[in-house]
Motif scaffolding. Structure first.
Motif, PDB file in Angstrom:
ATOM      1  N   UNK A  25      62.409  48.475  10.010  1.00  0.00           N
ATOM      2  CA  UNK A  25      61.220  49.087  10.588  1.00  0.00           C
ATOM      3  C   UNK A  25      59.955  48.362  10.124  1.00  0.00           C
ATOM      4  N   UNK A  26      59.916  47.939   8.868  1.00  0.00           N
ATOM      5  CA  UNK A  26      58.787  47.159   8.361  1.00  0.00           C
ATOM      6  C   UNK A  26      58.659  45.854   9.134  1.00  0.00           C
ATOM      7  N   UNK A  27      59.801  45.199   9.410  1.00  0.00           N
ATOM      8  CA  UNK A  27      59.785  43.965  10.178  1.00  0.00           C
ATOM      9  C   UNK A  27      59.195  44.217  11.566  1.00  0.00           C
ATOM     10  N   UNK A  28      59.660  45.285  12.236  1.00  0.00           N
ATOM     11  CA  UNK A  28      59.160  45.616  13.579  1.00  0.00           C
ATOM     12  C   UNK A  28      57.657  45.882  13.574  1.00  0.00           C
ATOM     13  N   UNK A  29      57.188  46.637  12.606  1.00  0.00           N
ATOM     14  CA  UNK A  29      55.763  46.976  12.528  1.00  0.00           C
ATOM     15  C   UNK A  29      54.933  45.725  12.263  1.00  0.00           C
ATOM     16  N   UNK A  30      55.374  44.891  11.317  1.00  0.00           N
ATOM     17  CA  UNK A  30      54.638  43.669  11.000  1.00  0.00           C
ATOM     18  C   UNK A  30      54.624  42.704  12.186  1.00  0.00           C
ATOM     19  N   UNK A  31      55.747  42.565  12.882  1.00  0.00           N
ATOM     20  CA  UNK A  31      55.793  41.658  14.027  1.00  0.00           C
ATOM     21  C   UNK A  31      54.874  42.143  15.145  1.00  0.00           C
ATOM     22  N   UNK A  32      54.871  43.429  15.402  1.00  0.00           N
ATOM     23  CA  UNK A  32      53.989  43.963  16.443  1.00  0.00           C
ATOM     24  C   UNK A  32      52.518  43.753  16.063  1.00  0.00           C
ATOM     25  N   UNK A 135      51.175  29.408  17.108  1.00  0.00           N
ATOM     26  CA  UNK A 135      52.326  30.051  16.478  1.00  0.00           C
ATOM     27  C   UNK A 135      51.929  30.350  15.034  1.00  0.00           C
ATOM     28  N   UNK A 136      52.168  31.595  14.615  1.00  0.00           N
ATOM     29  CA  UNK A 136      51.911  31.969  13.223  1.00  0.00           C
ATOM     30  C   UNK A 136      53.195  32.515  12.613  1.00  0.00           C
ATOM     31  N   UNK A 137      53.242  32.521  11.297  1.00  0.00           N
ATOM     32  CA  UNK A 137      54.404  33.114  10.628  1.00  0.00           C
ATOM     33  C   UNK A 137      53.984  33.702   9.291  1.00  0.00           C
ATOM     34  N   UNK A 138      54.794  34.633   8.840  1.00  0.00           N
ATOM     35  CA  UNK A 138      54.621  35.225   7.524  1.00  0.00           C
ATOM     36  C   UNK A 138      56.004  35.596   6.998  1.00  0.00           C
ATOM     37  N   UNK A 139      56.090  35.908   5.737  1.00  0.00           N
ATOM     38  CA  UNK A 139      57.382  36.227   5.132  1.00  0.00           C
ATOM     39  C   UNK A 139      57.894  37.579   5.605  1.00  0.00           C
ATOM     40  N   UNK A 140      59.187  37.669   5.708  1.00  0.00           N
ATOM     41  CA  UNK A 140      59.868  38.911   6.074  1.00  0.00           C
ATOM     42  C   UNK A 140      59.724  39.900   4.917  1.00  0.00           C
ATOM     43  N   UNK A 141      59.364  41.168   5.216  1.00  0.00           N
ATOM     44  CA  UNK A 141      59.274  42.140   4.126  1.00  0.00           C
ATOM     45  C   UNK A 141      60.665  42.392   3.525  1.00  0.00           C
ATOM     46  N   UNK A 142      60.749  42.426   2.200  1.00  0.00           N
ATOM     47  CA  UNK A 142      62.035  42.589   1.530  1.00  0.00           C
ATOM     48  C   UNK A 142      62.028  43.859   0.691  1.00  0.00           C
TER      49      UNK A 142
END
Length: 165
Positions: A25-32, A135-142
């Motif tokens: 869910x954190x991944x989904x929220x951050x990606x959106x 294109x941007x990127x950031x680390x996946x929340x762990x």
């Protein structure tokens, strides 16, 4: 005793699944959040035209102004500082990296429609007119440490002008 061991095992599986779901869910929220921010940023970058060329009827971007406008909008919408690291209170936890910023306009020597392909980021699109691509990127929340490291969240965006025919 056997019952307690089984119950503890089921409880551990439940907690692991719970954390795994929270991480997704954190991944989904951050990606959106990143997608909305980059869409606004490329839109603002596409507004930075070379006015003297525009007066001649040519759509040519002022690349330096476009890139500055892109970064400024990205910083404002994601709560980042000048180095694109999250400020206090930002929803993000890791630094954002601009991995690609491209401007394709009438000075690029292409004719529109133009097939833009970039296999590094999985982008294939027919561009109908001058465009800003980023294109941007950031680390996946762990939340759960795993043997396999999670891939970064990578988000592309394209803002294009379509010619009226």
């Amino acid at each position: 005793m056997d019952y307690i061991i089984k119950l503890a095992f089921v409880l551990l599986i439940f907690i692991y699944a719970w954390f795994f779901q929270a991480q997704n869910q954190e991944w989904d929220i951050d990606r959106e959040l990143l997608k909305h921010a980059i869409n606004m940023a490329v839109h603002d970058a596409a507004q930075e035209m070379n006015e003297s060329e525009r007066a001649r009827g040519r759509l040519i971007f002022d690349r330096a102004s476009a890139e500055a406008s892109f970064r400024e909008t990205l910083e404002a919408n994601l709560g980042l500082d000048d180095s694109l690291a999250p400020r206090t209170g930002s929803r993000l936890h890791s630094k954002v990296e601009v991995v690609d910023f491209a401007v394709i306009d009438e000075s690029s020597g292409v004719t529109f429609p133009f097939l833009y392909e970039d296999s590094r980021y999985g982008i294939t699109k027919y561009l109908q007119g001058p465009s800003v691509i980023a294109v941007i990127k950031t680390r996946h929340p762990v939340l759960i440490a795993r043997a396999k490291t999670q891939e970064d969240i990578q988000v592309p965006a394209i803002q294009e002008y379509k010619f009226n025919k």
